[in-house]
Design a protein around this motif. Structure first.
Motif, short mmCIF file in Angstrom:
data_model
loop_
_atom_site.label_atom_id
_atom_site.label_comp_id
_atom_site.label_asym_id
_atom_site.label_seq_id
_atom_site.Cartn_x
_atom_site.Cartn_y
_atom_site.Cartn_z
N PHE A 25 0.86 -1.18 0.00
CA PHE A 25 0.00 0.00 0.00
C PHE A 25 0.90 1.23 0.00
O PHE A 25 1.91 1.25 0.70
N CYS A 26 0.53 2.26 -0.78
CA CYS A 26 1.38 3.44 -0.95
C CYS A 26 0.54 4.71 -0.99
O CYS A 26 -0.65 4.68 -1.29
N THR A 27 1.19 5.83 -0.74
CA THR A 27 0.56 7.13 -0.94
C THR A 27 0.07 7.21 -2.38
O THR A 27 0.76 6.83 -3.31
N GLY A 28 -1.14 7.72 -2.56
CA GLY A 28 -1.69 7.89 -3.90
C GLY A 28 -3.19 8.06 -3.84
O GLY A 28 -3.79 8.05 -2.76
N PRO A 29 -3.83 8.23 -5.00
CA PRO A 29 -5.29 8.39 -5.04
C PRO A 29 -5.98 7.19 -4.41
O PRO A 29 -5.80 6.06 -4.86
N GLY A 30 -6.73 7.41 -3.33
CA GLY A 30 -7.46 6.33 -2.67
C GLY A 30 -6.60 5.29 -2.00
O GLY A 30 -7.09 4.24 -1.61
N ILE A 31 -5.34 5.49 -1.84
CA ILE A 31 -4.29 4.59 -1.37
C ILE A 31 -4.00 3.55 -2.46
O ILE A 31 -4.80 2.65 -2.72
N ALA A 32 -2.87 3.72 -3.11
CA ALA A 32 -2.46 2.79 -4.16
C ALA A 32 -2.22 1.41 -3.56
O ALA A 32 -1.71 1.29 -2.44
N LYS A 33 -2.59 0.36 -4.32
CA LYS A 33 -2.46 -1.01 -3.83
C LYS A 33 -1.86 -1.89 -4.93
O LYS A 33 -2.27 -1.81 -6.09
N TRP A 34 -0.88 -2.71 -4.55
CA TRP A 34 -0.21 -3.63 -5.46
C TRP A 34 -0.18 -5.02 -4.81
O TRP A 34 -0.18 -5.14 -3.60
N SER A 35 -0.12 -6.08 -5.64
CA SER A 35 0.01 -7.44 -5.11
C SER A 35 1.12 -8.17 -5.84
O SER A 35 1.45 -7.85 -6.99
N SER A 36 1.70 -9.17 -5.15
CA SER A 36 2.80 -9.94 -5.73
C SER A 36 2.87 -11.29 -5.04
O SER A 36 2.61 -11.41 -3.85
N LYS A 37 3.29 -12.31 -5.80
CA LYS A 37 3.53 -13.63 -5.23
C LYS A 37 5.00 -13.81 -4.84
O LYS A 37 5.34 -14.70 -4.08
N ASN A 38 5.88 -12.93 -5.39
CA ASN A 38 7.31 -13.13 -5.18
C ASN A 38 8.07 -11.85 -4.80
O ASN A 38 9.29 -11.88 -4.70
N THR A 39 7.41 -10.75 -4.64
CA THR A 39 7.97 -9.41 -4.34
C THR A 39 8.88 -8.87 -5.44
O THR A 39 9.56 -7.88 -5.24
N LYS A 40 8.86 -9.51 -6.62
CA LYS A 40 9.65 -9.01 -7.76
C LYS A 40 8.74 -8.54 -8.88
O LYS A 40 9.06 -7.58 -9.58
N GLN A 41 7.66 -9.21 -9.08
CA GLN A 41 6.69 -8.85 -10.11
C GLN A 41 5.41 -8.41 -9.41
O GLN A 41 4.84 -9.16 -8.61
N TRP A 42 4.95 -7.21 -9.73
CA TRP A 42 3.82 -6.61 -9.03
C TRP A 42 2.66 -6.34 -9.97
O TRP A 42 2.87 -5.95 -11.12
N LYS A 43 1.47 -6.55 -9.47
CA LYS A 43 0.25 -6.27 -10.22
C LYS A 43 -0.47 -5.11 -9.53
O LYS A 43 -0.70 -5.14 -8.33
N ARG A 44 -0.83 -4.09 -10.32
CA ARG A 44 -1.59 -2.96 -9.76
C ARG A 44 -3.02 -3.42 -9.48
O ARG A 44 -3.67 -4.01 -10.35
N GLU A 45 -3.48 -3.18 -8.28
CA GLU A 45 -4.85 -3.51 -7.88
C GLU A 45 -5.68 -2.22 -7.83
O GLU A 45 -5.13 -1.13 -7.92
N LYS A 46 -6.98 -2.38 -7.65
CA LYS A 46 -7.82 -1.20 -7.45
C LYS A 46 -7.40 -0.51 -6.16
O LYS A 46 -7.01 -1.18 -5.20
N PRO A 47 -7.49 0.82 -6.10
CA PRO A 47 -7.12 1.50 -4.85
C PRO A 47 -8.04 1.08 -3.71
O PRO A 47 -9.14 0.56 -3.93
N VAL A 48 -7.61 1.31 -2.50
CA VAL A 48 -8.40 0.96 -1.32
C VAL A 48 -9.73 1.69 -1.33
O VAL A 48 -10.78 1.11 -1.06
#
Length: 191
Positions: A25-48
């Motif tokens: 989770f990061c600063t951003g519109p609606g709180i930016a959210k990303w997911s990963s299975k390996n912490t190397k490749q990230w998928k952008r998710e819908k904001p919180v």
């Protein structure tokens, strides 16, 4: 599923693992959210938040969900708590909230002096919540006032404690952080 193999833009990131998935989770519109299975490749998710929480709009006139700041996440007894800062961008109005699937509430706030211009340093700015437990208490650390303004910086860190994770956090004098309280931990050199 689109995976991002490039650098992920992450301002004020915080990460937690649930099962075999990492969430950031990061600063951003609606709180930016990303997911990963390996912490190397990230998928952008819908904001919180797809839209600004109602309490935030009431507490901070002008807040439009375009920038939700400095999240922190923790889990307790199978429940997740996402803490975050809100403000009207470029204004001296700020609050800290907590998101939980069944609960929304303010846990720290800075009352603003409406008589002062928005450019007055140190009036009502609050951000960077961080909570940890020690002994029987949870401690909420947060930053007040302004950083990054050279000799005009008024940035400082304060703390409050609570016996329950989500509130009430109070300072040494018994003033709630949601009422502008906070025990001073550290501040910059005024000289």
């Amino acid at each position: 599923m689109q995976e991002n193999k490039e650098l992920v833009p992450a301002h004020d990131p915080v990460m937690i693992q649930q099962g075999d998935t990492y969430y950031m989770f990061c600063t951003g519109p609606g709180i930016a959210k990303w997911s990963s299975k390996n912490t190397k490749q990230w998928k952008r998710e819908k904001p919180v938040f797809s839209q600004a929480p109602e309490w935030a709009v009431k507490a901070v006139p002008g807040f439009k969900n375009n920038h939700t700041w400095a999240p922190d996440i923790s889990s307790q007894n199978g429940h997740y708590y996402l803490y975050y800062s809100i403000s009207a961008f470029g204004k001296n109005t700020s609050c800290i909230g907590v998101a939980q699937p069944e609960q929304w509430r303010t846990i720290a706030s800075r009352p603003r002096n409406a008589q002062l211009a928005d450019s007055m340093p140190g009036d009502a700015a609050i951000e960077e919540p961080f909570i940890f437990k020690k002994g029987a208490y949870y401690y909420l650390f947060t930053s007040f006032d302004y950083c990054c303004r050279g000799p005009q910086s008024t940035y400082k860190m304060v703390v409050g404690r609570a016996k329950e994770l989500i509130r009430p956090y109070v300072d040494k004098a018994g003033v709630g952080l949601e009422q502008g309280g906070g025990t001073l931990v550290m501040e910059g050199n005024k000289d």
